[in-house]
Design a protein around this motif. Sequence first.
Motif, PDB file in Angstrom:
ATOM      1  N   THR A 183     -13.720 -34.786 -47.194  1.00 51.20           N
ATOM      2  CA  THR A 183     -14.086 -35.190 -48.547  1.00 51.20           C
ATOM      3  C   THR A 183     -12.843 -35.089 -49.425  1.00 51.20           C
ATOM      4  O   THR A 183     -11.917 -34.319 -49.147  1.00 51.20           O
ATOM      5  CB  THR A 183     -15.183 -34.293 -49.132  1.00 51.20           C
TER       6      THR A 183
ATOM      7  N   TRP B 141     -18.478 -30.636 -56.100  1.00 47.67           N
ATOM      8  CA  TRP B 141     -17.913 -31.472 -55.044  1.00 47.67           C
ATOM      9  C   TRP B 141     -16.927 -30.651 -54.217  1.00 47.67           C
ATOM     10  O   TRP B 141     -15.877 -30.255 -54.708  1.00 47.67           O
ATOM     11  CB  TRP B 141     -17.216 -32.692 -55.645  1.00 47.67           C
TER      12      TRP B 141
ATOM     13  N   SER C  11     -11.295 -36.257 -53.764  1.00 47.30           N
ATOM     14  CA  SER C  11     -11.637 -36.612 -55.142  1.00 47.30           C
ATOM     15  C   SER C  11     -10.436 -37.289 -55.784  1.00 47.30           C
ATOM     16  O   SER C  11      -9.284 -36.934 -55.494  1.00 47.30           O
ATOM     17  CB  SER C  11     -12.025 -35.367 -55.945  1.00 47.30           C
TER      18      SER C  11
ATOM     19  N   VAL D 269     -14.818 -40.100 -50.797  1.00 49.23           N
ATOM     20  CA  VAL D 269     -14.014 -39.828 -51.988  1.00 49.23           C
ATOM     21  C   VAL D 269     -14.909 -39.894 -53.223  1.00 49.23           C
ATOM     22  O   VAL D 269     -15.532 -40.928 -53.484  1.00 49.23           O
ATOM     23  CB  VAL D 269     -12.872 -40.850 -52.135  1.00 49.23           C
ATOM     24  N   LEU D 270     -14.972 -38.807 -53.979  1.00 45.25           N
ATOM     25  CA  LEU D 270     -15.722 -38.832 -55.234  1.00 45.25           C
ATOM     26  C   LEU D 270     -14.940 -39.667 -56.246  1.00 45.25           C
ATOM     27  O   LEU D 270     -13.785 -39.376 -56.555  1.00 45.25           O
ATOM     28  CB  LEU D 270     -15.932 -37.427 -55.770  1.00 45.25           C
ATOM     29  N   THR D 271     -15.594 -40.713 -56.765  1.00 45.58           N
ATOM     30  CA  THR D 271     -14.946 -41.635 -57.700  1.00 45.58           C
ATOM     31  C   THR D 271     -15.782 -41.736 -58.977  1.00 45.58           C
ATOM     32  O   THR D 271     -16.605 -42.639 -59.120  1.00 45.58           O
ATOM     33  CB  THR D 271     -14.773 -43.032 -57.056  1.00 45.58           C
TER      34      THR D 271
ATOM     35  N   GLY E 159     -12.996 -35.924 -62.202  1.00 41.29           N
ATOM     36  CA  GLY E 159     -12.828 -35.685 -60.771  1.00 41.29           C
ATOM     37  C   GLY E 159     -12.387 -34.266 -60.467  1.00 41.29           C
ATOM     38  O   GLY E 159     -12.801 -33.677 -59.465  1.00 41.29           O
ATOM     39  N   LYS E 160     -11.568 -33.696 -61.346  1.00 40.94           N
ATOM     40  CA  LYS E 160     -11.138 -32.304 -61.173  1.00 40.94           C
ATOM     41  C   LYS E 160     -12.279 -31.333 -61.468  1.00 40.94           C
ATOM     42  O   LYS E 160     -12.486 -30.354 -60.738  1.00 40.94           O
ATOM     43  CB  LYS E 160      -9.959 -32.011 -62.107  1.00 40.94           C
TER      44      LYS E 160
ATOM     45  N   ALA F  98     -15.418 -31.752 -61.156  1.00 45.00           N
ATOM     46  CA  ALA F  98     -16.400 -31.765 -60.070  1.00 45.00           C
ATOM     47  C   ALA F  98     -16.022 -30.764 -58.995  1.00 45.00           C
ATOM     48  O   ALA F  98     -16.884 -30.088 -58.413  1.00 45.00           O
ATOM     49  CB  ALA F  98     -16.505 -33.173 -59.479  1.00 45.00           C
ATOM     50  N   VAL F  99     -14.729 -30.658 -58.722  1.00 46.47           N
ATOM     51  CA  VAL F  99     -14.236 -29.715 -57.716  1.00 46.47           C
ATOM     52  C   VAL F  99     -14.215 -28.294 -58.266  1.00 46.47           C
ATOM     53  O   VAL F  99     -14.639 -27.344 -57.601  1.00 46.47           O
ATOM     54  CB  VAL F  99     -12.833 -30.134 -57.237  1.00 46.47           C
TER      55      VAL F  99
END
Length: 301
Positions: free
Chosen positions: A176, A231, A178, A203-205, A222-223, A225-226
Amino acid sequence: MSLGIRDILNKPRLLPGTSACPGCPENIALKSISMALGENAVFIVVAGCSSIIQGMGPKSTYNYPVLNIAFAAGPAAAAGMAKAFKMRNKNIKPVVWAGDGGTADIGFASLSGAAERNDNILYICVDNEAYMNTGGHRSGSTPFGAKTASTPGGKRENKKDLPLIMMAHHIPYVATASVGYLHDLMEKVKKARNIEGFTYIQVLTPDPYGWMFDPSKTAEVGKLAVQTCYWPLIEYENGKLTISQESMHCLDRRTRKPIEEFLKIQGRYKGVSPEIIKGLEEYIDRMWERIKSIYEGKVIL
């Protein structure tokens, strides 16, 4: 295999002038992925946003050989292409580029079939968590509580755990990534492309249009989420799971950033109830318990 400065400075294959929306995460992902792939690549683009934003044929802003294909046919077409390349002694691993709708839902049967056969293809799912190209309605990858065109009151089901499903196919490599952490994405793409057999990267988009946030904040979302552990950044290679450094803090619930930090920047979660937030927290807890069990070798897939 770490990326060097030559890889990072490699000329990206995405040409300027696409018809993508401002802040488009798919363009961000493709530009970075092209740096890792270099010139020797072929793309099979499953119906979705990327079918449109590349421009009108026979020209393409993707600057790669591209086969545009129907939702359910991407992995099957790539499998045939991989066999043709092998017969001609060409060292090319076809890349399937598909959204979450074409992966989790409409295209899942052919995806599973290609994985079960261990066809020599790299499958990249660009996961914007809805059918964005056709109005932003829910997909199997849309998370609990998210408001979409078809779930105005919030989706009532959790996100389908595609990476875990792909691990259960016993393929050589699952990862996975991001768009918030592009170096991590590039490293994983370069590794996946050089592994023989079926390799899968999700890939989280984050999509500014469907998630309803300022287009300048795509990488920030995106950051988050991690950082909030919504994510995970993980790799599963030949039965062994590793966790990227950016996600190691998620193993301990006490060191996770509150999920509200991720939700409050998105219009699709505006005004959600405490029950929705609690439900997402429980989802994250369960997900990380599964990841931890596999990481520590307590669960063998």
